[in-house]
Design an enzyme around this catalytic site. Structure first.
Site, PDB file in Angstrom:
ATOM      1  CG  ASP A   1       3.736  17.330   7.232  1.00 33.10           C
ATOM      2  OD1 ASP A   1       4.231  16.560   6.395  1.00 33.10           O
ATOM      3  OD2 ASP A   1       2.666  17.079   7.826  1.00 33.10           O
TER       4      ASP A   1
ATOM      5  CG  HIS B   1       3.665  13.525   7.950  1.00 32.74           C
ATOM      6  ND1 HIS B   1       2.529  14.265   7.687  1.00 32.74           N
ATOM      7  CD2 HIS B   1       3.280  12.221   7.888  1.00 32.74           C
ATOM      8  CE1 HIS B   1       1.514  13.452   7.471  1.00 32.74           C
ATOM      9  NE2 HIS B   1       1.930  12.207   7.592  1.00 32.74           N
TER      10      HIS B   1
ATOM     11  CB  SER C   1      -1.352  11.260   8.509  1.00 29.26           C
ATOM     12  OG  SER C   1      -1.037  11.493   7.152  1.00 29.26           O
TER      13      SER C   1
END
Length: 244
Positions: free
Chosen positions: A193, A223, A100
Site C-alpha cells: 500500500d 491500497h 481507508s
C-alpha cells in the site's frame, strides 16, 4: 441499478443510499475519502450479500456521490454523524466495513453506538491520517491557503483537503490512547500500500481494547484491495463474522 433512496438525518442532511433487505446483522459499507457507494468493493459486497440473503446498506456521505452538499464544506465529524445516522436507520446489530478513511469513520461510529456493533472490518483503515498522512509543507499549505490540492492515481479528480476537514480530523484522532471498542475486529491491509502504511493497522490492533482482533496482511496488496483475490478475502472475512 435503481435510483437511490434518501435518508433525512437529524442534522438536516439528505443521504443517498441503497438498502438490501435480508438476514442480519446488517452490513454497512463506509467509503474512503473522495469515494462513494458505487465503488468496486461496495458493489462487490452488495452482490455477495444479495447471494447470501444478507441485509446490506451502502451510502454516500454528505457532499459525496449523489448526496447533496458541497464536498469542501464537509468535516470528518460530519461524515461520522452521517455513518451514525445510517446505523440508526436500521434495526438490530450491524457490521461496519470501512475502507481507508472509512475505516477511521468506522471506529468513530462504533464508539458512538457500541451497543449496535456486531463486528468491524477495516480495509487499509486510516485513522489519524490528518496527522501522519501529510508532510509539514502540506500542513503549512492547508493552514495558509485553506486547502491542499494533490494529484491522485485513483481517478480523474484531484484530491482536495480543506482546512475544515483537516481541523475536524485533528480533533478526532484515536491512535494516541486506548480505543474502547470490544467488538470483533478484522483489519485487512496490503503490504504494498503506497498511501496508508500497513503498520497503521498494527497500531490500531494494539490500541483496540477488544481481545478479538485479527490483522491480515496481503504481501502484494495495494491500497484499494479490490482485485478478485482481495474481494474473496474480504467476503470470507465477512462471512466469518456473520456466522460467529
Amino acid at each position: 441499478m435503481s435510483d437511490p433512496h434518501f435518508l433525512a438525518t437529524p442534522a438536516g442532511r439528505r443521504l443517498a443510499h441503497h438498502r438490501r433487505v435480508g438476514r442480519g446483522p446488517t452490513v454497512i459499507f463506509l467509503p474512503g475519502y473522495m469515494s462513494d457507494m458505487e465503488g468496486s468493493k461496495a458493489l462487490a459486497l452488495d452482490s455477495w450479500c444479495e447471494g447470501q440473503g444478507r441485509a446490506f446498506l451502502r451510502f454516500d456521505y454528505g457532499g459525496c456521490g449523489v448526496s447533496p452538499g458541497h464536498f469542501e464544506d464537509q468535516g470528518l465529524a460530519d461524515w461520522r454523524e452521517d455513518a451514525v445516522a445510517m446505523i440508526d436507520s436500521v434495526e438490530g446489530p450491524v457490521i461496519l466495513v470501512g475502507s481507508s478513511m472509512g475505516g477511521w469513520i468506522m471506529l468513530l461510529a462504533a464508539l458512538a453506538r457500541p451497543e449496535r456493533i456486531a463486528g468491524l472490518i477495516g480495509i487499509a483503515a486510516a485513522p489519524d491520517f490528518t496527522d501522519w498522512g501529510f508532510s509539514a509543507s502540506d500542513k503549512a499549505t492547508i493552514a495558509r491557503d485553506g486547502r491542499l490540492v494533490e494529484e491522485t492515481p485513483y481517478g480523474e479528480q484531484s484530491y482536495v483537503t480543506t482546512r475544515i476537514f483537516w481541523d475536524s480530523g485533528e480533533s478526532l484522532k484515536l491512535l494516541g490512547a486506548e480505543i474502547p471498542i470490544d467488538a470483533p475486529v478484522r483489519l485487512l491491509h496490503g503490504q504494498a500500500d503506497p498511501d496508508v502504511p500497513f503498520d497503521i493497522s498494527l497500531r490500531i490492533a494494539e490500541r483496540l481494547r477488544s481481545a478479538d482482533v485479527q490483522t491480515i496482511l496481503v504481501k502484494d496488496g495495494d491500497h484499494r484491495l479490490s482485485r478478485p483475490q482481495d474481494i474473496v478475502l474480504l467476503t470470507a472475512t465477512l462471512s466469518q463474522l456473520l456466522e460467529a
